[in-house]
Every structure is written in structure tokens, then in C-alpha cells.
Design a protein around this motif. Structure first.
Motif, PDB file in Angstrom:
ATOM      1  N   ILE A  17       0.869  -1.171   0.000  1.00 58.66           N
ATOM      2  CA  ILE A  17       0.000   0.000   0.000  1.00 58.66           C
ATOM      3  C   ILE A  17       0.903   1.217   0.000  1.00 58.66           C
ATOM      4  CG2 ILE A  17      -1.772   1.282   1.243  1.00 58.66           C
ATOM      5  CD1 ILE A  17      -2.655  -1.341   2.509  1.00 58.66           C
ATOM      6  N   GLY A  18       0.761   2.061  -1.031  1.00 51.94           N
ATOM      7  CA  GLY A  18       1.598   3.238  -1.154  1.00 51.94           C
ATOM      8  C   GLY A  18       0.785   4.505  -1.269  1.00 51.94           C
ATOM      9  N   ILE A  19       1.455   5.582  -1.649  1.00 49.68           N
ATOM     10  CA  ILE A  19       0.789   6.878  -1.745  1.00 49.68           C
ATOM     11  C   ILE A  19      -0.209   6.891  -2.889  1.00 49.68           C
ATOM     12  CG2 ILE A  19       1.157   9.325  -2.224  1.00 49.68           C
ATOM     13  CD1 ILE A  19       3.797   9.148  -0.797  1.00 49.68           C
ATOM     14  N   VAL A  20       0.157   6.293  -4.022  1.00 51.26           N
ATOM     15  CA  VAL A  20      -0.701   6.397  -5.202  1.00 51.26           C
ATOM     16  C   VAL A  20      -1.337   5.083  -5.612  1.00 51.26           C
ATOM     17  CG1 VAL A  20       0.555   8.370  -6.130  1.00 51.26           C
ATOM     18  CG2 VAL A  20       1.249   6.061  -6.785  1.00 51.26           C
ATOM     19  N   ALA A  21      -0.797   3.952  -5.163  1.00 51.11           N
ATOM     20  CA  ALA A  21      -1.307   2.673  -5.663  1.00 51.11           C
ATOM     21  C   ALA A  21      -1.129   1.579  -4.625  1.00 51.11           C
ATOM     22  CB  ALA A  21      -0.593   2.280  -6.965  1.00 51.11           C
ATOM     23  N   SER A  22      -1.914   0.519  -4.809  1.00 54.28           N
ATOM     24  CA  SER A  22      -1.783  -0.695  -4.005  1.00 54.28           C
ATOM     25  C   SER A  22      -1.651  -1.885  -4.938  1.00 54.28           C
ATOM     26  CB  SER A  22      -2.994  -0.880  -3.091  1.00 54.28           C
ATOM     27  OG  SER A  22      -2.997   0.078  -2.065  1.00 54.28           O
ATOM     28  N   LYS A  23      -0.962  -2.923  -4.458  1.00 50.42           N
ATOM     29  CA  LYS A  23      -0.715  -4.117  -5.258  1.00 50.42           C
ATOM     30  C   LYS A  23      -0.957  -5.353  -4.413  1.00 50.42           C
ATOM     31  CE  LYS A  23       3.502  -2.737  -6.054  1.00 50.42           C
ATOM     32  NZ  LYS A  23       4.896  -2.678  -6.538  1.00 50.42           N
ATOM     33  N   LEU A  24      -1.337  -6.437  -5.085  1.00 55.00           N
ATOM     34  CA  LEU A  24      -1.494  -7.723  -4.430  1.00 55.00           C
ATOM     35  C   LEU A  24      -1.122  -8.825  -5.413  1.00 55.00           C
ATOM     36  CD1 LEU A  24      -2.415  -9.410  -1.971  1.00 55.00           C
ATOM     37  CD2 LEU A  24      -4.712  -9.425  -2.988  1.00 55.00           C
ATOM     38  N   THR A  25      -0.290  -9.747  -4.956  1.00 58.58           N
ATOM     39  CA  THR A  25       0.140 -10.880  -5.772  1.00 58.58           C
ATOM     40  C   THR A  25      -0.089 -12.163  -4.985  1.00 58.58           C
ATOM     41  OG1 THR A  25       1.843  -9.553  -6.870  1.00 58.58           O
ATOM     42  CG2 THR A  25       2.071 -11.943  -7.001  1.00 58.58           C
ATOM     43  N   LEU A  26      -0.723 -13.144  -5.631  1.00 57.61           N
ATOM     44  CA  LEU A  26      -0.962 -14.444  -5.026  1.00 57.61           C
ATOM     45  C   LEU A  26      -0.426 -15.522  -5.966  1.00 57.61           C
ATOM     46  CD1 LEU A  26      -4.651 -13.928  -3.838  1.00 57.61           C
ATOM     47  CD2 LEU A  26      -2.579 -13.732  -2.439  1.00 57.61           C
ATOM     48  N   GLU A  27       0.189 -16.546  -5.413  1.00 53.35           N
ATOM     49  CA  GLU A  27       0.711 -17.648  -6.211  1.00 53.35           C
ATOM     50  C   GLU A  27       0.658 -18.932  -5.391  1.00 53.35           C
ATOM     51  OE1 GLU A  27       4.940 -17.640  -6.977  1.00 53.35           O
ATOM     52  OE2 GLU A  27       5.257 -16.122  -5.428  1.00 53.35           O
ATOM     53  N   GLY A  28       0.570 -20.043  -6.094  1.00 50.66           N
ATOM     54  CA  GLY A  28       0.525 -21.313  -5.393  1.00 50.66           C
ATOM     55  C   GLY A  28       0.260 -22.472  -6.331  1.00 50.66           C
ATOM     56  N   PRO A  29       0.240 -23.678  -5.780  1.00 57.93           N
ATOM     57  CA  PRO A  29       0.015 -24.860  -6.613  1.00 57.93           C
ATOM     58  C   PRO A  29      -1.459 -25.064  -6.949  1.00 57.93           C
ATOM     59  CG  PRO A  29       0.351 -25.524  -4.342  1.00 57.93           C
ATOM     60  CD  PRO A  29       0.546 -24.040  -4.386  1.00 57.93           C
ATOM     61  N   ILE A  30      -1.726 -25.504  -8.162  1.00 63.43           N
ATOM     62  CA  ILE A  30      -3.049 -26.006  -8.527  1.00 63.43           C
ATOM     63  C   ILE A  30      -3.085 -27.504  -8.257  1.00 63.43           C
ATOM     64  CG2 ILE A  30      -4.689 -26.313 -10.409  1.00 63.43           C
ATOM     65  CD1 ILE A  30      -3.524 -23.795 -11.681  1.00 63.43           C
ATOM     66  N   LYS A  31      -2.070 -28.190  -8.713  1.00 62.56           N
ATOM     67  CA  LYS A  31      -1.823 -29.586  -8.354  1.00 62.56           C
ATOM     68  C   LYS A  31      -0.369 -29.663  -7.943  1.00 62.56           C
ATOM     69  CE  LYS A  31      -2.428 -34.334  -9.930  1.00 62.56           C
ATOM     70  NZ  LYS A  31      -2.854 -35.217 -11.060  1.00 62.56           N
ATOM     71  N   LYS A  32      -0.121 -29.945  -6.681  1.00 68.60           N
ATOM     72  CA  LYS A  32       1.208 -29.795  -6.111  1.00 68.60           C
ATOM     73  C   LYS A  32       2.257 -30.554  -6.912  1.00 68.60           C
ATOM     74  CE  LYS A  32       3.516 -29.765  -1.621  1.00 68.60           C
ATOM     75  NZ  LYS A  32       3.375 -30.003  -0.172  1.00 68.60           N
ATOM     76  N   GLY A  33       3.340 -29.834  -7.225  1.00 67.76           N
ATOM     77  CA  GLY A  33       4.444 -30.432  -7.953  1.00 67.76           C
ATOM     78  C   GLY A  33       4.203 -30.596  -9.436  1.00 67.76           C
ATOM     79  N   ARG A  34       3.008 -30.195  -9.919  1.00 69.26           N
ATOM     80  CA  ARG A  34       2.685 -30.417 -11.331  1.00 69.26           C
ATOM     81  C   ARG A  34       2.127 -29.164 -12.023  1.00 69.26           C
ATOM     82  NH1 ARG A  34       2.454 -35.417 -13.501  1.00 69.26           N
ATOM     83  NH2 ARG A  34       1.508 -35.637 -15.562  1.00 69.26           N
ATOM     84  N   SER A  35       1.398 -28.363 -11.276  1.00 71.79           N
ATOM     85  CA  SER A  35       0.753 -27.204 -11.874  1.00 71.79           C
ATOM     86  C   SER A  35       0.715 -26.068 -10.861  1.00 71.79           C
ATOM     87  CB  SER A  35      -0.671 -27.557 -12.318  1.00 71.79           C
ATOM     88  OG  SER A  35      -1.327 -26.434 -12.853  1.00 71.79           O
ATOM     89  N   SER A  36       0.778 -24.832 -11.360  1.00 70.50           N
ATOM     90  CA  SER A  36       0.773 -23.681 -10.463  1.00 70.50           C
ATOM     91  C   SER A  36       0.139 -22.481 -11.149  1.00 70.50           C
ATOM     92  CB  SER A  36       2.206 -23.339 -10.022  1.00 70.50           C
ATOM     93  OG  SER A  36       2.995 -22.945 -11.128  1.00 70.50           O
ATOM     94  N   PHE A  37      -0.107 -21.433 -10.360  1.00 76.77           N
ATOM     95  CA  PHE A  37      -0.687 -20.204 -10.877  1.00 76.77           C
ATOM     96  C   PHE A  37      -0.042 -19.019 -10.197  1.00 76.77           C
ATOM     97  CE2 PHE A  37      -2.911 -20.486  -6.897  1.00 76.77           C
ATOM     98  CZ  PHE A  37      -3.172 -19.163  -6.543  1.00 76.77           C
ATOM     99  N   ILE A  38      -0.164 -17.864 -10.824  1.00 78.34           N
ATOM    100  CA  ILE A  38       0.181 -16.585 -10.202  1.00 78.34           C
ATOM    101  C   ILE A  38      -0.758 -15.537 -10.770  1.00 78.34           C
ATOM    102  CG2 ILE A  38       1.978 -16.097 -11.919  1.00 78.34           C
ATOM    103  CD1 ILE A  38       3.441 -14.510  -9.695  1.00 78.34           C
ATOM    104  N   VAL A  39      -1.247 -14.659  -9.905  1.00 79.75           N
ATOM    105  CA  VAL A  39      -2.089 -13.549 -10.344  1.00 79.75           C
ATOM    106  C   VAL A  39      -1.659 -12.319  -9.542  1.00 79.75           C
ATOM    107  CG1 VAL A  39      -3.910 -14.118  -8.682  1.00 79.75           C
ATOM    108  CG2 VAL A  39      -4.443 -12.709 -10.675  1.00 79.75           C
ATOM    109  N   SER A  40      -1.507 -11.196 -10.247  1.00 80.89           N
ATOM    110  CA  SER A  40      -1.029  -9.976  -9.612  1.00 80.89           C
ATOM    111  C   SER A  40      -1.828  -8.802 -10.146  1.00 80.89           C
ATOM    112  CB  SER A  40       0.464  -9.769  -9.903  1.00 80.89           C
ATOM    113  OG  SER A  40       0.962  -8.626  -9.242  1.00 80.89           O
TER     114      SER A  40
END
Length: 823
Positions: free
Chosen positions: A261-284
Motif C-alpha cells: 500500500i503506497g501513496i498512489v497505488a496498491s498491489k497484491l500478488t498471489l501464487e501457489g500450486p493447482i496440483k502440487k508439484g505439477r501445476s501452479s498459478f500466479i495472479v497480480s
């Protein structure tokens, strides 16, 4: 098998032709079989990843210590090492910031071996920093700089918004557009001559907030590299640079997040496995919110003027990526980026109350928006231990649109009797669909062969103006519709390439290739064969001499004014009248790594460009005229020297860069056909940036830059004469005389930025407070120059006018703070 063939052949000869020599030949056959076995070579291949997250480690090295043969992993972490068979081999796997791995194994057949490395104990965060282990003097590639993403995040930035393109502006050979802007001008080139790739997809407009921020969210980025010359054959389509930005893939094993959280903008990033060790995602995601915070103030201001209204500006963007490992040989990636800038103004003014029988009501609205969309679907496939393929389908779109509307209503006795309406709309943009295939073939450690092809289908929207004026009164009514619509232009661009990174000897290494490209639009085809060559020779003392030569051809053009303003970028194709841009560039340099930590390089370069594009004198984007008649094509030249020293690891990291350069332009119908300095020609450009980590809790960063001022055009005298473009004017006017284009220099630009971070590890997460300032000593760097006139009266009744050139500064010292977290 070769040894079996040798054995059978020897046995056949023994039996059929030389029975008396059977014992000797039998022994000889065994020796030959053993010799063949000793020469047998097998391939070790696989991927190199981060042990915790599963992210590919780009450029990690694998070396067999007995034979001293080694290779580097590609963009997807794939490696292939072919060495002689052995009962025992010793592998060393290395990557800066990670614990080295030693592994002993046997190699008696082709073998797949996936490797993972663990972060060194001094780094607690699970973060991929994107550093290349291969030393700068070892590689043949010239004019390439890789910046760890953590170093980019450490660079103090305007209002605390960490910015990839702003960090690139601090590199030698790269100039920013001006105060507060994130434009990129590389070795005398223009902004359209940069190929900016996000996960392999071109991004056509890389700026938010009229150029003050870039569209790239550093929290979603894994790797950033800049190539300024000596381009490998796999790149094409632009003249000046390649900026390659790769998104993170997402943690395969654990769920993580970070935000700020800053003066002009805020950001959020989440990442993790969809199927552990085989598939993953990231969204920011990221959004500014000044418009929301200021809305009550703006509404109150409108009310105080007797009206109702709202105004604001915001930008937002989102990055998303998923990947799925189908098998050890196949993997899919799907990535997306979407970003928007939106300025809005809505205002209503009324006379009298709603119960008044006679009143008027005026409404005014204005909207201005632009944005990018990109998407990429990738398929990685391992055909064999030596052959890796990546097939990509991509989509890219840039759109700029503005709307203006005004309505007026008049009521008599509560009945509307008169009305006026005015509506204006402007739209432009570009859209691409593309497919490409890239192959990596590693026959042995001395050769790394790349080849591939791609095709792009362009749709250009040169500009559409629509307006409507409607008036209704008791005695008359009228309606005027005006449309100036340049039809969409369709074009196809295609290319094929082949290159080999060849280790000729331990001292000589060469990267050579050919890039063939073509472009077709309205039956007008263009073709180009572009040779590329890089070479390095390694001397005693581990320093190298490098040379590079490349030719490039660019088929699409950007029409933009050389001033700050609206992002009215018009991307347009080569036609039978507007030719493709061409360039050739040669560079010579030396490189060395000191104490295994400090990368140092010095380069000399010379570049010539043909068919560069610019608006004619007095022309602009908003004109009811065919765009081909508003531009000129000419020559560009740039040359100079660059010095760079960089430290990527340890408590102290950073770099120092200096550029001495010249950049020129020449057009037949601009500046009387004479050569003139390019607006962003800067004789001297110096930058130093550093970050020091005192301990796990406190770190300090600072940047200082100095640059020669931009070239601008100013008249040096006045005279009385007729209007230059109106021979029928009956009066004389005061005219200005400008001797040549860009005849004046703005004052030198220099600035100090600094920041300090305080980090604390909580039970479930870590948090960081960041404080700092942009333009720390409040230097009044000029945003633009203007004349101020003073008229004084003399005793004899005459007057004297004195003109003073003044500068308008944009930013004094701008402090910032930011709160961020990771879990």
C-alpha cells in the motif's frame, strides 16, 4: 551399436579371409571395441528449478568437472549436456544466490536428470532473482545487460512505485524521455524501435499516467534483460533494442502472497500450486486510487461553482499465469496481461431550481482511455535429449480512445424549447495475432543451435474521427455528422532464423546466424536477409575482447509527437510509399569479472539507420489528412562509448554507468535538408545506483543521475514580414527566425533519489516499511522552456522589450512511504 559393429566385422574378417591370424585379430577386435566404447557419448538432460517454488532457474549452469564440459539452462530451465560415457561423472550445478550442488553419477546411456537448487542461507525469502551465472567475459553476446529483479525493486522510484523501465533508464546507452517519464531511447533510436516482450508478446505502449510509470508490475516479474546491439538471429522487427521480460510461473509447492500500500497505488500478488508439484498459478493486480481519495474534494469544488460533477484519473493492470506439466516432455503455459488508463470528467451546470419554469441545463463530459491486452499460450516439448521446442500462440492489442460530449437544454414554462448537442470521438490502435516455433538443439557442449520461424497478422487502425452537431430551436433545427475514418489496414509479417553459439576453442567463441524476414501489405512485399555475428576472444587473466555486427529491418512505424502529451501513438505499416526502416550496427568492447563479483565492460558502437520516420514541419497526429502525407523519412546516425560496472550479489549491490554519445537525424524537407541533433541526443549520461543491506531488518538504497539536457528548437531573432504561408495577407506581422532545428540545449539534468527499508519478520508473514524521496535535493530540472517578456518605457517615449528564457520544473523533492508484506 558402433562397438558391436566393430566386433562383428572383425569376426567376419577372421573367419572368412584370415584364418591364420584369428588369435591376433580377435585381440584387435576387443581393443577396437573398447576404443569405440570409450568414444561413446551420451546426453544428460532435464530442467533446473528452485527447490522450494519450482520456478525455472534461467541461465543456471551444469558442468562435468572431470571433462570440464558445461552448458547453461535456457529460458525454461532446460539443459542438455553431451559427454563421453563413464562409470563415474561429477556434476557441479550453480546459480548465483543458491547453494551449489555436487552430484556423482554414472553415464552409460542417455539420461534425464531434473535438478533443483536451494536458496543460500543468507536469503530467507523464496524469491527468484533471475541472475545469470555465466560470467560476462565468457559469453559471445555483446551489448546485453541482465538486471536481477531484486535490484530493480531496490531502486528508489517516483512516489515509491518500483518501475522496470525506470531502472533500465539507469543503464549506459539508454536515455529517458524527460523528467518523470518512463520512455526508452537506446543508442540514438526512437521509442518505436524497441521490441518490448512480455512473456514473448510485443507490448506496444509501455506507459501509465502519460509516461510517468511503466505498465510492468515488478511483483509479477521474474527476469529482465536488455540487448542494445549484436542482436542474436532469433530477434527481429526493431532497430534499437530488445527488452525481454519474463513473468513468474507461480510456486508449485506452497501458497504465497505479497502486497503493498503506497501513496498512489496498491498491489497484491498471489501464487501457489493447482496440483502440487505439477501445476501452479500466479495472479497480480495493481490500481491507483488518487481519484477515489480526491473525489469528495472535487465534488465539493464543483458544488461551490454552482454545479455537480466528478473528475479523476486512474490506471490498473493485472498479470495472470498458469502452467501445467503434462509429462516430463510436455508443459503448457497460459499467460495474460491487461492494463488500462482512464481519465474522466463529468460536469452539470444549471440555472434556477428544478421548480423554475424558465431555466437552462448544461452537461459536459470527457473521457480519455488507452490500454494494452496481451495473451500467450505456450507448449514446451522435448523431442529428444538434445532437441527442445517451444510453440507459442500470442495475441496483442493496443487501443487509444477519447470521447467529448456537450449538451445544452433550455426550458420555458417547464417545456424544453431549445437544445444543442456536440459529440466527438477519436479511436486508433493496433491488434496482432501471431504463431511462432523456436527450437533449441544442443549436439554437444561446443554448439548451441537455435532455429525457428514466426508469422504475425497485423490489423492497424490509423485513426477514426466521428463528430455530431445537432441544434433544435422553435424556428430552426440542424444536424451535421462528420466522419473521417481511415480504413483498417491489414498486413502479414513473417520471419525465420538460424543461429549457432559455437565454442571454437577454449579462447574463441562465436555466435553467428541469419534472420530472414518479410512483410506483405496490399500486394506490396518487402524481404530482408539480415546477417548477425558476435565473437569473443578470451585472453590470459580472464578478460575478453568482443566484437559484434548486426543488421535489422523494421516494418511498422510509430507516429508520435516529440513532446509530452496524450498517448496518441499511431502504429502504422510500411506501404509502397513509406519504406521499412533499416539499420546496421557494429560494436567493439572488452569485458572482465573482478573478484568473482564485479562485472565490468566497455563498448564502442556505431549505428546507421535509414528510412527513420518523423512528422513534417507543423504536422501532428490530429489532422484530417492521409498519414502518409504527414511524415518524412530520412537518416539517423548514432555513435559513442559506454562504460558499465555491476555488482549483483553480497550486502552491497548496484552499478555505475557512463555514456559518451552523439545522435543525429537528417531529412530532405526538415531543417533545410541539413543534419541536426536528435532531441534525445545527450553528450554525457552518468548514473550510479546502489543498495546496502545492513542486516535482515534494515537496507538503504540511493541513485544519482546526471545527463546533458535535451535538444530543443528556439528562434534567435524576430523581424517584420508577411505571413509565411499566406501570400494574400494584406498586413505585415512579427515573425520569428529559427536558424536550425534543435539549436538549443536545455540545462543539464541531475537528481538524487534515496530510500530506506525496515523489515520485520512476524509469526506468519514479514512486513516492510519503506521511506524515501525522489529528487532528494529538490533540483529544478526543466520540464519545458518558455519565454517571458518585459516591456519598459524609455524617457524618450520609446519602449524596450526584454525577453528572458525561463524553465518550468515539474517535480521538487517528492517524499514517499510504502507498507508491504509477504507470506
Amino acid at each position: 551399436m558402433p562397438e558391436r559393429t566393430c566386433f562383428y566385422l572383425s569376426t567376419f574378417v577372421q573367419t572368412m579371409y584370415y584364418p591364420s591370424l584369428r588369435p591376433a585379430l580377435f585381440v584387435l577386435s576387443l581393443l577396437l571395441s573398447g576404443s569405440a566404447l570409450a568414444q561413446q557419448r551420451f546426453t544428460l538432460s532435464g530442467t533446473i528449478t528452485d527447490r522450494s517454488s519450482g520456478e525455472a532457474l534461467i541461465g543456471a549452469t551444469v558442468q562435468e568437472l572431470y571433462s570440464k564440459k558445461g552448458v547453461s539452462a535456457n529460458t525454461y530451465g532446460f539443459y542438455s549436456l553431451t559427454i563421453p560415457a563413464a562409470d563415474s561423472i561429477l556434476l557441479s550445478v550453480s546459480y548465483v544466490g543458491y547453494k551449489p550442488l555436487l552430484l556423482k553419477t554414472a553415464l552409460q546411456a542417455n539420461q534425464r536428470l531434473d535438478l533443483s537448487l536451494e536458496l543460500a542461507s543468507v536469503l530467507k525469502e523464496v524469491e527468484i532473482v533471475g541472475q545469470r551465472y555465466e560470467r560476462i567475459e565468457e559469453r559471445a553476446q555483446m551489448s546485453r545487460i541482465d538486471i536481477p529483479i531484486e535490484q530493480i525493486k531496490n531502486v528508489p522510484a517516483l512516489l515509491g512505485e518500483k518501475d522496470v523501465l525506470r531502472a533500465l533508464q539507469l543503464l549506459p546507452g539508454v536515455s529517458g524521455g524527460g523528467e518523470g517519464q518512463s520512455g526508452i531511447y537506446v543508442r540514438g533510436g526512437g521509442p518505436d524501435q524497441n521490441l518490448i516482450l512480455l512473456d514473448g508478446v510485443p507490448v506496444y505502449n509501455a506507459s501509465h499516467l502519460f509516461g510517468f510509470f511503466s505498465v510492468f508490475n515488478a511483483d509479477a516479474i521474474k527476469d529482465v534483460s536488455l540487448i542494445k546491439g549484436g542482436f542474436p538471429a532469433r530477434y527481429g522487427g526493431r532497430l534499437s533494442s530488445v527488452i525481454e521480460i519474463n513473468m513468474k510461473e507461480g510456486n508449485e509447492n506452497e501458497f504465497h502472497g505479497e502486497g503493498s500500500i503506497g501513496i498512489v497505488a496498491s498491489k497484491l500478488t498471489l501464487e501457489g500450486p493447482i496440483k502440487k508439484g505439477r501445476s501452479s498459478f500466479i495472479v497480480s493486480g495493481r490500481r491507483t486510487y488518487i481519484d477515489l481519495l480526491a473525489r469528495p474534494i472535487i465534488k465539493s469544488a464543483f458544488r461551490s461553482d454552482g454545479g455537480e460533477g466528478v473528475a479523476g484519473y486512474f490506471f490498473d493492470d493485472v498479470n495472470a499465469k498458469v502452467n501445467y506439466r503434462l509429462s516430463n516432455k510436455d508443459r503448457l503455459y497460459l499467460s495474460f496481461y491487461g492494463g488500462n488508463d482512464d481519465f474522466y470528467l463529468r460536469f452539470t451546470e444549471k440555472s434556477g431550481s428544478a421548480n423554475s419554469v424558465n431555466r437552462y441545463e448544461d452537461k459536459f463530459s470527457n473521457g480519455l482511455g488507452w490500454g494494452n491486452r496481451t495473451a500467450a499460450l505456450r507448449w514446451n516439448h522435448v523431442f529428444s535429449p538434445k532437441l527442445f521446442a517451444n510453440t507459442t500462440a500470442t495475441f496483442s492489442r493496443y487501443k487509444f480512445e477519447t470521447d467529448f460530449a456537450y449538451t445544452s437544454r433550455y426550458f420555458e414554462n417547464n417545456v424544453q424549447t431549445e437544445s444543442e448537442d456536440f459529440v466527438l470521438n477519436y479511436l486508433s490502435g493496433i491488434r496482432d495475432w501471431a504463431v511462432k516455433m523456436d527450437f533449441d538443439y544442443v549436439p554437444d557442449p561446443a554448439h548451441y543451435v537455435r532455429f525457428g520461424a514466426n508469422v504475425i497478422y497485423h490489423t492497424f487502425q490509423p485513426g477514426q474521427f466521428r463528430s455530431r452537431i445537432e441544434s433544435i430551436s422553435p424556428n430552426d433545427s440542424s444536424k451535421i455528422n462528420t466522419n473521417f475514418i481511415e480504413p483498417n489496414v491489414f498486413a502479414t509479417e513473417f520471419a525465420a532464423y538460424a543461429e549457432d553459439d559455437w565454442k571454437v576453442t577454449d579462447r574463441l567463441r562465436v555466435n553467428a546466424g541469419l534472420h530472414f524476414s518479410g512483410f506483405a501489405q496490399k500486394g506490396q512485399p518487402y524481404f530482408s536477409l539480415q546477417p548477425r555475428l558476435n565473437a569473443r576472444y578470451l585472453f590470459a587473466g580472464n578478460w575478453s575482447l568482443k566484437a559484434g555486427f548486426s543488421t535489422m529491418q523494421q516494418y511498422i512505424h510509430l507516429l508520435t509527437n516529440e513532446t509530452i502529451g496524450l498517448p496518441t501513438d499511431l502504429w502504422l505499416p510500411s506501404t509502397d510509399k513509406i519504406k521499412p526502416q533499416r539499420s546496421w550496427q557494429v560494436a567493439l568492447g572488452a569485458a572482465k569479472t573482478f573478484n568473482k563479483e564485479y562485472e565490468c565492460s566497455i563498448e564502442l558502437f556505431y549505428k546507421e539507420m535509414d528510412n527513420v520516420i518523423a512528422f513534417n514541419e507543423g504536422a501532428s497526429a490530429f489532422e484530417f489528412q492521409n498519414w502518409e502525407d504527414r511524415v518524412s523519412q530520412g537518416l539517423g546516425t548514432a555513435y559513442g562509448a559506454e562504460f558499465f560496472i555491476q555488482k549483483k550479489k553480497g550486502k552491497f549491490t548496484g552499478w555505475v554507468g557512463y555514456t559518451l554519445s552523439w545522435a543525429w537525424r537528417q531529412f530532405d524537407n526538415i531543417n533545410f535538408g541539413e543534419r541536426y541533433p536528435y532531441k534525445y541526443d545527450r553528450r554525457h549520461d552518468f548514473e550510479i545506483t546502489g543498495a546496502y543491506k545492513f542486516n535482515k531488518r534494515v537496507s538503504l538504497a540511493a541513485t544519482w543521475v546526471y545527463a546533458t539536457g535535451n535538444a530543443v528548437t528556439f528562434a534567435n531573432s524576430r523581424y517584420i514580414g508577411p505571413q509565411p504561408y499566406d501570400s494574400f495577407a494584406p498586413f505585415l506581422y512579427e515573425q520569428e527566425h529559427t536558424p536550425e532545428r534543435n539549436n538549443f540545449r536545455m540545462p543539464a539534468y541531475h537528481r538524487l533519489d534515496f530510500g530506506i527499508d525496515f523489515t520485520k519478520q512476524k509469526r506468519r508473514y514479514s512486513r516492510t516499511w519503506s521511506f524515501g524521496a525522489y529528487n532528494g535535493y529538490s533540483r529544478a530540472n526543466p520540464f519545458f522552456l518558455f519565454r517571458d517578456s518585459n516591456v519598459s518605457f524609455n524617457p524618450d517615449g520609446t519602449t524596450t522589450r526584454t525577453e528572458v528564457l525561463k524553465k518550468a520544473a515539474l517535480f521538487p523533492i517528492v517524499p514517499y512511504f510504502n507498507w508491504s508484506f509477504k507470506f
